[in-house]
Design a protein around this motif. Structure first.
Motif, mmCIF file in Angstrom:
data_model
loop_
_atom_site.group_PDB
_atom_site.id
_atom_site.type_symbol
_atom_site.label_atom_id
_atom_site.label_comp_id
_atom_site.label_asym_id
_atom_site.label_seq_id
_atom_site.Cartn_x
_atom_site.Cartn_y
_atom_site.Cartn_z
ATOM 1 N N UNK A 1 -3.087 -21.989 -18.753
ATOM 2 C CA UNK A 1 -3.532 -21.989 -17.357
ATOM 3 C C UNK A 1 -2.998 -20.757 -16.644
ATOM 4 N N UNK A 2 -3.806 -20.217 -15.747
ATOM 5 C CA UNK A 2 -3.403 -19.093 -14.923
ATOM 6 C C UNK A 2 -3.454 -19.507 -13.453
ATOM 7 N N UNK A 3 -2.548 -18.938 -12.654
ATOM 8 C CA UNK A 3 -2.462 -19.276 -11.240
ATOM 9 C C UNK A 3 -2.600 -18.023 -10.392
ATOM 10 N N UNK A 4 -3.539 -18.050 -9.439
ATOM 11 C CA UNK A 4 -3.729 -16.951 -8.496
ATOM 12 C C UNK A 4 -3.364 -17.421 -7.098
ATOM 13 N N UNK A 5 -2.527 -16.670 -6.412
ATOM 14 C CA UNK A 5 -2.325 -16.868 -4.981
ATOM 15 C C UNK A 5 -3.324 -15.972 -4.260
ATOM 16 N N UNK A 6 -4.133 -16.577 -3.401
ATOM 17 C CA UNK A 6 -5.225 -15.871 -2.725
ATOM 18 C C UNK A 6 -4.916 -15.750 -1.242
ATOM 19 N N UNK A 7 -4.514 -14.553 -0.828
ATOM 20 C CA UNK A 7 -4.250 -14.239 0.572
ATOM 21 C C UNK A 7 -5.381 -13.376 1.109
ATOM 22 N N UNK A 8 -5.634 -13.473 2.399
ATOM 23 C CA UNK A 8 -6.675 -12.630 2.983
ATOM 24 C C UNK A 8 -6.416 -12.424 4.468
ATOM 25 N N UNK A 9 -7.002 -11.346 4.993
ATOM 26 C CA UNK A 9 -7.034 -11.093 6.437
ATOM 27 C C UNK A 9 -5.642 -11.200 7.060
ATOM 28 N N UNK A 10 -4.730 -10.385 6.528
ATOM 29 C CA UNK A 10 -3.357 -10.381 7.025
ATOM 30 C C UNK A 10 -3.290 -9.811 8.440
ATOM 31 N N UNK A 11 -4.030 -8.738 8.691
ATOM 32 C CA UNK A 11 -4.153 -8.123 10.017
ATOM 33 C C UNK A 11 -2.802 -7.723 10.617
ATOM 34 N N UNK A 12 -2.035 -6.931 9.858
ATOM 35 C CA UNK A 12 -0.808 -6.394 10.446
ATOM 36 C C UNK A 12 -1.174 -5.569 11.677
ATOM 37 N N UNK A 13 -0.429 -5.796 12.741
ATOM 38 C CA UNK A 13 -0.798 -5.323 14.066
ATOM 39 C C UNK A 13 -1.154 -6.493 14.963
ATOM 40 N N UNK A 14 -1.563 -7.600 14.352
ATOM 41 C CA UNK A 14 -1.826 -8.854 15.068
ATOM 42 C C UNK A 14 -1.340 -10.044 14.231
ATOM 43 N N UNK A 15 -0.153 -9.917 13.631
ATOM 44 C CA UNK A 15 0.363 -11.011 12.814
ATOM 45 C C UNK A 15 1.273 -11.910 13.635
ATOM 46 N N UNK B 1 -7.160 -6.677 -13.335
ATOM 47 C CA UNK B 1 -6.093 -7.344 -14.076
ATOM 48 C C UNK B 1 -6.749 -8.159 -15.185
ATOM 49 N N UNK B 2 -6.299 -7.952 -16.430
ATOM 50 C CA UNK B 2 -6.857 -8.673 -17.573
ATOM 51 C C UNK B 2 -5.710 -9.137 -18.468
ATOM 52 N N UNK B 3 -5.720 -10.408 -18.827
ATOM 53 C CA UNK B 3 -4.812 -10.889 -19.857
ATOM 54 C C UNK B 3 -5.624 -11.693 -20.868
ATOM 55 N N UNK B 4 -5.000 -12.578 -21.620
ATOM 56 C CA UNK B 4 -5.736 -13.287 -22.664
ATOM 57 C C UNK B 4 -6.438 -14.542 -22.169
ATOM 58 N N UNK B 5 -6.425 -14.787 -20.821
ATOM 59 C CA UNK B 5 -7.144 -15.939 -20.277
ATOM 60 C C UNK B 5 -8.082 -15.582 -19.130
ATOM 61 N N UNK C 1 -4.965 -19.783 -0.267
ATOM 62 C CA UNK C 1 -5.358 -20.609 -1.412
ATOM 63 C C UNK C 1 -4.454 -20.374 -2.611
ATOM 64 N N UNK C 2 -4.264 -21.410 -3.372
ATOM 65 C CA UNK C 2 -3.677 -21.304 -4.705
ATOM 66 C C UNK C 2 -4.722 -21.813 -5.684
ATOM 67 N N UNK C 3 -5.112 -20.972 -6.625
ATOM 68 C CA UNK C 3 -6.200 -21.280 -7.548
ATOM 69 C C UNK C 3 -5.634 -21.374 -8.960
ATOM 70 N N UNK C 4 -5.789 -22.547 -9.566
ATOM 71 C CA UNK C 4 -5.278 -22.775 -10.918
ATOM 72 C C UNK C 4 -6.462 -22.822 -11.874
ATOM 73 N N UNK C 5 -6.444 -21.925 -12.846
ATOM 74 C CA UNK C 5 -7.619 -21.666 -13.670
ATOM 75 C C UNK C 5 -7.374 -22.069 -15.115
ATOM 76 N N UNK C 6 -8.230 -22.940 -15.604
ATOM 77 C CA UNK C 6 -8.361 -23.209 -17.033
ATOM 78 C C UNK C 6 -9.783 -22.837 -17.430
ATOM 79 N N UNK C 7 -10.044 -22.820 -18.715
ATOM 80 C CA UNK C 7 -11.357 -22.352 -19.173
ATOM 81 C C UNK C 7 -12.498 -23.194 -18.604
ATOM 82 N N UNK C 8 -12.333 -24.503 -18.572
ATOM 83 C CA UNK C 8 -13.407 -25.377 -18.112
ATOM 84 C C UNK C 8 -13.146 -25.977 -16.739
ATOM 85 N N UNK C 9 -11.973 -25.744 -16.158
ATOM 86 C CA UNK C 9 -11.604 -26.364 -14.896
ATOM 87 C C UNK C 9 -10.934 -25.358 -13.975
ATOM 88 N N UNK C 10 -11.210 -25.470 -12.703
ATOM 89 C CA UNK C 10 -10.522 -24.684 -11.674
ATOM 90 C C UNK C 10 -10.154 -25.615 -10.532
#
Length: 278
Positions: free
Chosen positions: A1-15, A101-105, A228-237
């Motif tokens: 399983x692989x785990x991605x932390x998904x951040x977006x729209x930080x907007x430094x200057x208005x944080x 970014x590429x690994x074996x999964x 978001x935190x996204x946990x990835x398996x081959x057949x499931x997310x």
């Protein structure tokens, strides 16, 4: 399983500075495979905003897949907007506008959709799609394929159609051939997860779409700061949405959505079916 932390729209200057340390500490506890940041690191693409963004990103785990957003292009400085649109982004954040970014999964490809000729809209062009094809074509078909942009390929209900990335249909036809599984984006300051089946009538293909809200900006649109935190398996997310709890002053899991793949179609699964592995 692989785990991605998904951040977006930080907007430094208005944080909201109260969020920065708790978010950093939580990301370290999650210990992701990679941190994905889908654009709008700054509010007005000023040097000091990029410096602040870079300093904070340096406190997060690596590797990091970062793409620019429309706010990362100067708005009022006409020379910078049209002649050096992402000069400061490349100087302070990264000069790689299409990181990989590429690994074996998993294979995670960032794509720059920010453009200087429009104030907020974005697009993907044929050259970028050709680069995606070149990168993904030679990979093991078992790898889960992820494309990261700032502007989304699909929209939550009630969104403006103009927020959709331009030339999305052209790209989706190629994504089908390549078996792209997951499309991650930001821009809207709204969280959303679903598939592309309703918008794109592509036979036997529906990618999973995961939209992140704004992680740290004070510019909310009726939604608390989230990521978001996204946990990835081959057949499931599995997608966990974390939101800011103002009472306890920390990010908490607010919702979990689970998806399964059948062929090249990703669909949301009911809890009972997911638990049973059906």
């Amino acid at each position: 399983m692989r785990t991605l932390v998904h951040l977006s729209d930080l907007h430094f200057g208005r944080v909201d500075p109260a969020l920065l340390d708790p978010l950093r500490d939580l990301v370290h506890r999650i210990a992701p495979t990679a941190v994905v940041v889908s654009g709008d690191l700054t509010q007005r693409a000023k040097s000091e905003e990029f410096e602040q963004a870079r300093a904070w990103l340096d406190t997060l785990p690596e590797p990091q897949i970062i793409v620019p957003g429309n706010h990362d292009i100067s708005l009022y400085n006409v020379f910078r907007r049209f002649v050096l649109p992402l000069d400061r982004y490349k100087r302070y954040i990264t000069d790689d506008l299409d990181p990989v970014y590429i690994d074996d999964e998993i294979a995670v490809l960032g794509v720059n959709t920010a453009r200087s000729l429009t104030f907020k809209d974005g697009r993907v062009n044929k050259e970028q799609v050709a680069k995606i094809r070149e990168t993904l074509s030679g990979l093991d078909p078992k790898l889960t394929r992820v494309v990261v942009t700032h502007h989304p390929f699909d929209l939550p209900a009630g969104s403006e159609e103009s927020d959709l990335v331009d030339r999305a249909g052209m790209a989706m036809d190629v994504f089908k051939d390549l078996g792209v599984d997951l499309l991650m984006a930001g821009h809207l300051h709204l969280s959303h997860a679903g598939n592309t089946q309703a918008r794109y009538k592509i036979s036997e293909y529906a990618a999973l779409v995961v939209q992140a809200g704004t992680a740290t900006s004070t510019r909310g649109r009726g939604e608390v700061n989230s990521f978001n935190v996204i946990r990835i398996e081959r057949e499931r997310i599995e997608v966990d949405r974390y939101g800011w709890d103002t009472v306890h002053e920390q990010f908490q899991v607010m919702a979990t959505e689970k998806f399964m793949r059948a062929g090249n179609v990703w669909t949301e699964q009911a809890e009972g079916l997911y638990a049973a592995g059906i």
